[in-house]
Design an enzyme around this catalytic site. Structure first.
Site, PDB file in Angstrom:
ATOM      1  N   ASN A   8       0.896  -1.178   0.092  1.00 56.42           N
ATOM      2  CA  ASN A   8      -0.073   0.002   0.009  1.00 56.42           C
ATOM      3  C   ASN A   8       0.908   1.227   0.018  1.00 56.42           C
ATOM      4  OD1 ASN A   8      -2.006   2.073   0.359  1.00 56.42           O
ATOM      5  ND2 ASN A   8      -2.390   1.143   2.537  1.00 56.42           N
ATOM      6  N   LYS A  10       0.160   4.310  -0.460  1.00 55.37           N
ATOM      7  CA  LYS A  10      -0.485   5.336   0.077  1.00 55.37           C
ATOM      8  C   LYS A  10      -0.487   6.899  -0.993  1.00 55.37           C
ATOM      9  CE  LYS A  10      -0.374   3.482   4.691  1.00 55.37           C
ATOM     10  NZ  LYS A  10      -0.471   3.503   6.054  1.00 55.37           N
ATOM     11  N   HIS A  82      -9.971   1.734   4.470  1.00 57.46           N
ATOM     12  CA  HIS A  82      -8.732   1.843   5.201  1.00 57.46           C
ATOM     13  C   HIS A  82      -9.072   3.137   6.249  1.00 57.46           C
ATOM     14  CE1 HIS A  82      -4.863   2.955   6.354  1.00 57.46           C
ATOM     15  NE2 HIS A  82      -4.130   2.000   5.621  1.00 57.46           N
ATOM     16  N   GLU A  84      -7.280   5.396   7.367  1.00 57.64           N
ATOM     17  CA  GLU A  84      -6.976   6.456   6.891  1.00 57.64           C
ATOM     18  C   GLU A  84      -8.010   7.328   6.308  1.00 57.64           C
ATOM     19  OE1 GLU A  84      -3.163   5.904   5.285  1.00 57.64           O
ATOM     20  OE2 GLU A  84      -2.251   5.391   7.057  1.00 57.64           O
ATOM     21  N   GLU A 150      -6.086  -4.557  10.649  1.00 50.50           N
ATOM     22  CA  GLU A 150      -4.889  -3.577  10.688  1.00 50.50           C
ATOM     23  C   GLU A 150      -5.333  -2.745  12.026  1.00 50.50           C
ATOM     24  OE1 GLU A 150      -2.685  -2.242   7.007  1.00 50.50           O
ATOM     25  OE2 GLU A 150      -4.683  -1.088   6.848  1.00 50.50           O
ATOM     26  N   GLY A 156       1.714   2.774  10.710  1.00 49.07           N
ATOM     27  CA  GLY A 156       2.576   3.803  10.403  1.00 49.07           C
ATOM     28  C   GLY A 156       3.524   4.278  11.756  1.00 49.07           C
ATOM     29  N   SER A 186       2.833  -1.701  10.539  1.00 49.77           N
ATOM     30  CA  SER A 186       4.159  -1.647  10.738  1.00 49.77           C
ATOM     31  C   SER A 186       4.832  -2.974  10.398  1.00 49.77           C
ATOM     32  CB  SER A 186       4.273  -1.078  12.277  1.00 49.77           C
ATOM     33  OG  SER A 186       3.935   0.139  12.409  1.00 49.77           O
TER      34      SER A 186
END
Ligand code: PGA
Length: 222
Positions: A8, A10, A82, A84, A150, A156, A186
């Site tokens: 990913n 991003k 996701h 985010e 996740e 991150g 991570s």
């Protein structure tokens, strides 16, 4: 069974030239590459994945990209929900549900991200996300979805969820749905194999997927 490894990227890298350079280094692997929309046509590969999409096919929705457009481009997978997007762009479970249905309808494979924030009860959050996100989707269609666990606090941050702990959540997810389940948050080459050994079907890799050597080591180690 072969593990599914997903990169990913991003909102990275910042030029098409860099995206192509990174892609050329990792394209011999079977990894699925989730690149920003505008790089997808330039990467011309199998196993391409979008990081998001809209739920309508076409129409007056300035700035949106539809599943049909992605399908037409040869994209195979789309990340939906996701954290985010849920957090920065306020995507609700209702939106995630609409997107999942649209992606399945366009015969693309959704990668549904679920997971708890710091301090939240993982099983409770996941149970609710699965219930709302999969609402109204037939069992047959549901099985096409790849689920990515996740933990939001692990994304991150370098603070990955220990495999012994993650496997407890994996068991819970598997008790609810029949889907393939990936771990994300991570992931590095030091720890990648441990998730596969504990029973995850693959990995969703963010930061480490931007470093070709490290990403290739993640794949080699599993
Ligand atoms: P990370 O991201 O590997 O950088 O934690 C994972 C993800 O957001 O999918």
């Amino acid at each position: 069974m072969k593990s599914l490894i997903i990169a990913n990227w991003k909102c990275n890298p910042s030029t098409l030239a860099e995206a192509k350079e990174l892609f050329n280094k990792v394209k011999k692997t079977d990894a699925i590459i989730c690149a920003p929309f505008i790089y997808l046509p330039g990467l011309k590969a199998k196993n391409l994945c979008a990081q998001n999409c809209f739920w309508e096919e076409k129409g007056p929705y300035t700035g949106e990209i539809s599943p049909k457009m992605l399908k037409d481009l040869g994209v195979e997978y789309v990340i939906i929900g996701h954290s985010e997007r849920r957090n920065c762009f306020k995507e609700t479970d209702e939106i995630v549900n609409k997107k999942l249905k649209a992606v399945l309808n366009a015969e693309l494979i959704p990668i549904l991200c679920i997971g708890e924030k710091k301090g939240e009860d993982a099983n409770q959050v996941i149970e609710n996300q699965l219930k709302c996100d999969l609402d109204g989707i037939s069992e047959e269609e549901q099985e096409k979805i790849i689920v990515a666990y996740e933990p939001v606090w692990a994304i991150g941050t370098g603070d990955f969820c220990e495999p012994v702990k993650a496997v407890e959540t994996l068991k819970f997810i598997k008790s609810k749905v029949k889907n393939k389940v990936l771990y994300g948050g991570s992931v590095t080459s030091k720890i990648s194999k441990d998730y596969i050994d504990t029973g995850f079907d693959g990995l969703l890799v963010g930061g480490a997927s931007l470093k070709a050597d490290e990403f290739i080591n993640i794949i080699k180690n599993v």
